[in-house]
Design a protein around this motif. Structure first.
Motif, mmCIF file in Angstrom:
data_model
loop_
_atom_site.group_PDB
_atom_site.id
_atom_site.type_symbol
_atom_site.label_atom_id
_atom_site.label_comp_id
_atom_site.label_asym_id
_atom_site.label_seq_id
_atom_site.Cartn_x
_atom_site.Cartn_y
_atom_site.Cartn_z
ATOM 1 N N ASP A 1 0.822 -1.208 0.000
ATOM 2 C CA ASP A 1 0.000 0.000 0.000
ATOM 3 C C ASP A 1 0.856 1.257 0.000
ATOM 4 O OD1 ASP A 1 -2.236 -1.604 -0.006
ATOM 5 O OD2 ASP A 1 -2.656 -1.380 2.139
ATOM 6 N N ASP A 2 2.029 1.198 0.652
ATOM 7 C CA ASP A 2 2.943 2.343 0.623
ATOM 8 C C ASP A 2 3.323 2.673 -0.818
ATOM 9 O OD1 ASP A 2 3.086 2.509 3.435
ATOM 10 O OD2 ASP A 2 4.670 0.996 3.487
ATOM 11 N N LEU A 3 3.714 1.644 -1.568
ATOM 12 C CA LEU A 3 4.178 1.874 -2.937
ATOM 13 C C LEU A 3 3.031 2.296 -3.847
ATOM 14 C CD1 LEU A 3 6.718 -1.058 -3.295
ATOM 15 C CD2 LEU A 3 7.209 1.367 -2.963
ATOM 16 N N ASP A 4 1.840 1.758 -3.610
ATOM 17 C CA ASP A 4 0.686 2.177 -4.413
ATOM 18 C C ASP A 4 0.399 3.661 -4.181
ATOM 19 O OD1 ASP A 4 -1.693 1.300 -6.133
ATOM 20 O OD2 ASP A 4 -2.671 2.307 -4.454
ATOM 21 N N HIS B 1 8.787 9.502 -10.869
ATOM 22 C CA HIS B 1 8.064 8.286 -11.249
ATOM 23 C C HIS B 1 9.038 7.215 -11.739
ATOM 24 C CE1 HIS B 1 4.688 5.988 -13.061
ATOM 25 N NE2 HIS B 1 5.564 5.737 -14.021
ATOM 26 N N ASP B 2 9.954 7.592 -12.609
ATOM 27 C CA ASP B 2 10.913 6.657 -13.192
ATOM 28 C C ASP B 2 11.811 6.041 -12.112
ATOM 29 O OD1 ASP B 2 12.359 5.461 -15.501
ATOM 30 O OD2 ASP B 2 13.969 6.768 -14.826
ATOM 31 N N TRP B 3 12.345 6.876 -11.234
ATOM 32 C CA TRP B 3 13.233 6.368 -10.180
ATOM 33 C C TRP B 3 12.467 5.499 -9.189
ATOM 34 C CZ3 TRP B 3 17.485 10.307 -8.296
ATOM 35 C CH2 TRP B 3 18.325 10.621 -9.391
ATOM 36 N N LEU B 4 11.248 5.882 -8.868
ATOM 37 C CA LEU B 4 10.448 5.077 -7.945
ATOM 38 C C LEU B 4 10.253 3.667 -8.496
ATOM 39 C CD1 LEU B 4 8.600 4.683 -5.473
ATOM 40 C CD2 LEU B 4 6.736 5.679 -6.829
ATOM 41 N N VAL B 5 9.876 3.576 -9.754
ATOM 42 C CA VAL B 5 9.629 2.262 -10.350
ATOM 43 C C VAL B 5 10.924 1.460 -10.467
ATOM 44 C CG1 VAL B 5 8.865 1.062 -12.443
ATOM 45 C CG2 VAL B 5 7.568 3.026 -11.577
ATOM 46 N N ASN B 6 11.979 2.101 -10.970
ATOM 47 C CA ASN B 6 13.208 1.373 -11.279
ATOM 48 C C ASN B 6 14.097 1.110 -10.073
ATOM 49 O OD1 ASN B 6 13.370 0.912 -14.309
ATOM 50 N ND2 ASN B 6 12.777 3.062 -14.216
ATOM 51 N N TYR B 7 14.161 2.054 -9.139
ATOM 52 C CA TYR B 7 15.073 1.915 -8.010
ATOM 53 C C TYR B 7 14.417 1.301 -6.777
ATOM 54 C CZ TYR B 7 18.098 5.178 -10.611
ATOM 55 O OH TYR B 7 18.875 5.786 -11.560
ATOM 56 N N VAL B 8 13.101 1.365 -6.716
ATOM 57 C CA VAL B 8 12.417 0.901 -5.503
ATOM 58 C C VAL B 8 11.459 -0.256 -5.797
ATOM 59 C CG1 VAL B 8 10.962 1.571 -3.547
ATOM 60 C CG2 VAL B 8 12.645 3.189 -4.465
ATOM 61 N N VAL B 9 10.450 -0.005 -6.645
ATOM 62 C CA VAL B 9 9.413 -1.022 -6.851
ATOM 63 C C VAL B 9 10.000 -2.317 -7.411
ATOM 64 C CG1 VAL B 9 7.238 -1.572 -7.979
ATOM 65 C CG2 VAL B 9 7.650 0.755 -7.170
ATOM 66 N N LYS B 10 10.902 -2.209 -8.383
ATOM 67 C CA LYS B 10 11.465 -3.416 -8.995
ATOM 68 C C LYS B 10 12.252 -4.267 -8.001
ATOM 69 C CE LYS B 10 11.750 -1.808 -13.782
ATOM 70 N NZ LYS B 10 12.650 -1.479 -14.921
ATOM 71 N N PRO C 1 9.455 -6.916 -2.814
ATOM 72 C CA PRO C 1 8.793 -8.213 -2.970
ATOM 73 C C PRO C 1 7.362 -8.124 -3.493
ATOM 74 C CG PRO C 1 9.100 -7.668 -0.636
ATOM 75 C CD PRO C 1 9.906 -6.688 -1.419
ATOM 76 N N HIS C 2 6.762 -6.943 -3.469
ATOM 77 C CA HIS C 2 5.393 -6.779 -3.962
ATOM 78 C C HIS C 2 5.347 -6.363 -5.435
ATOM 79 C CE1 HIS C 2 3.812 -7.173 0.102
ATOM 80 N NE2 HIS C 2 4.701 -6.282 0.509
ATOM 81 N N ALA C 3 6.479 -6.392 -6.119
ATOM 82 C CA ALA C 3 6.541 -5.867 -7.488
ATOM 83 C C ALA C 3 5.557 -6.553 -8.420
ATOM 84 C CB ALA C 3 7.965 -5.984 -8.029
ATOM 85 N N GLU C 4 5.465 -7.868 -8.378
ATOM 86 C CA GLU C 4 4.574 -8.577 -9.301
ATOM 87 C C GLU C 4 3.112 -8.288 -8.987
ATOM 88 O OE1 GLU C 4 3.169 -11.056 -12.389
ATOM 89 O OE2 GLU C 4 4.983 -9.891 -12.055
ATOM 90 N N GLU C 5 2.776 -8.259 -7.719
ATOM 91 C CA GLU C 5 1.403 -7.927 -7.331
ATOM 92 C C GLU C 5 1.032 -6.521 -7.802
ATOM 93 O OE1 GLU C 5 -1.244 -7.491 -3.220
ATOM 94 O OE2 GLU C 5 0.849 -8.152 -3.124
ATOM 95 N N LEU C 6 1.954 -5.594 -7.665
ATOM 96 C CA LEU C 6 1.696 -4.223 -8.101
ATOM 97 C C LEU C 6 1.638 -4.131 -9.619
ATOM 98 C CD1 LEU C 6 3.935 -2.388 -5.514
ATOM 99 C CD2 LEU C 6 1.442 -2.247 -5.669
ATOM 100 N N ARG C 7 2.474 -4.908 -10.299
ATOM 101 C CA ARG C 7 2.423 -4.917 -11.771
ATOM 102 C C ARG C 7 1.019 -5.265 -12.245
ATOM 103 N NH1 ARG C 7 2.482 -8.234 -16.168
ATOM 104 N NH2 ARG C 7 2.320 -10.123 -14.901
ATOM 105 N N GLY D 1 2.782 -0.020 -14.421
ATOM 106 C CA GLY D 1 2.485 -1.430 -14.653
ATOM 107 C C GLY D 1 3.120 -1.940 -15.934
ATOM 108 N N TRP D 2 3.113 -1.122 -16.962
ATOM 109 C CA TRP D 2 3.745 -1.515 -18.225
ATOM 110 C C TRP D 2 5.262 -1.578 -18.086
ATOM 111 C CZ3 TRP D 2 2.034 -3.354 -22.830
ATOM 112 C CH2 TRP D 2 0.657 -3.397 -23.018
ATOM 113 N N ALA D 3 5.837 -0.659 -17.308
ATOM 114 C CA ALA D 3 7.288 -0.695 -17.092
ATOM 115 C C ALA D 3 7.701 -1.980 -16.385
ATOM 116 C CB ALA D 3 7.734 0.519 -16.282
#
Length: 225
Positions: free
Chosen positions: A80-83, A95-104, A107-113, A128-130
């Motif tokens: 929920d934090d990342l969402d 947005h780019d750094w959040l997705v690439n440096y943190v979300v990827k 452990p919740h990356a696939e669920e968020l994708r 989600g597309w990234a």
């Protein structure tokens, strides 16, 4: 530099403000004036500080948010934090750094994708597309690549800019990594002509998918092209 306060960091960021850097950054939609090399140097001095990162993220300062992403612990964030954060990340670089440096790295990356992929907010959907593009390249097992091409073919042409860019990247990645889909991916790119006329600096590869695919395949293995 543990024990550094948020106020001290914000003051240092303010001192790094450069009008020329701001002018360049604002052309790309990023409202800050800190040179990214200097921002990374500051992050290196601060090292990982999750609590400070959370405080910096909570500010309205774009440079502070970028710094937060460099000094945080990616695996410490809940789903929920990342969402929430992706919906707060309104400038392209954040947005780019959040997705690439943190979300990827979380452990919740696939669920968020899966949750973000078809979100009504096109910026969230672009995240989600990234993440999907990452899987296309590194872990394609279980993905319906043909189905992804169907969606790209139907929706990319009219998608908002950032979502369109993310879908185009996915199109190119499918063509680059998966020879069995390459001809179709190139054909979709040629028909839709998305980013065909994008200004590309010398010695850089065009983001136009047919050109991008051909160049990357050539680099990987000239015999495959």
């Amino acid at each position: 530099m543990t024990g550094t306060t948020t106020a001290e960091v914000l003051a240092e960021l303010a001192a790094l403000e450069d009008p020329r850097a701001r002018q360049v950054n604002e052309k790309h939609g990023d409202d800050h004036g800190v040179n990214l090399g200097k921002l990374r140097a500051l992050a290196k001095r601060l090292k990982t500080q999750q609590d400070l990162a959370l405080e910096l993220w909570a500010t309205d300062d774009t440079a502070a948010k970028l710094l937060a992403l460099l000094i945080c612990r990616p695996k410490a964030f809940g789903r929920d934090d990342l969402d929430r954060m992706v919906r707060e990340a309104r400038t392209p670089k954040v947005h780019d750094w959040l997705v690439n440096y943190v979300v990827k790295k979380n452990p919740h990356a696939e669920e968020l994708r899966l949750a973000w992929f078809a979100d009504a907010d096109p910026v969230v959907a672009s995240a989600g597309w990234a993440l999907t593009t990452e899987r296309v390249a590194k872990k394609p097992e279980g993905l319906d690549l043909g189905g992804l091409l169907d969606v790209i073919e139907a929706k990319m042409k009219t998608a908002p800019d950032r979502l369109q860019w993310a879908m185009n990247h996915c199109l190119a990645q499918i063509g680059i990594e998966h020879a069995e889909h390459r001809t179709r991916a190139i054909g979709i790119g040629e028909r839709l002509e998305v980013l065909k006329d994008y200004p590309t600096p010398p010695n850089c590869t065009s983001p136009f998918a047919p050109v991008w695919i051909a160049e990357m395949v050539r680099r990987q293995d000239p015999a495959r092209s």
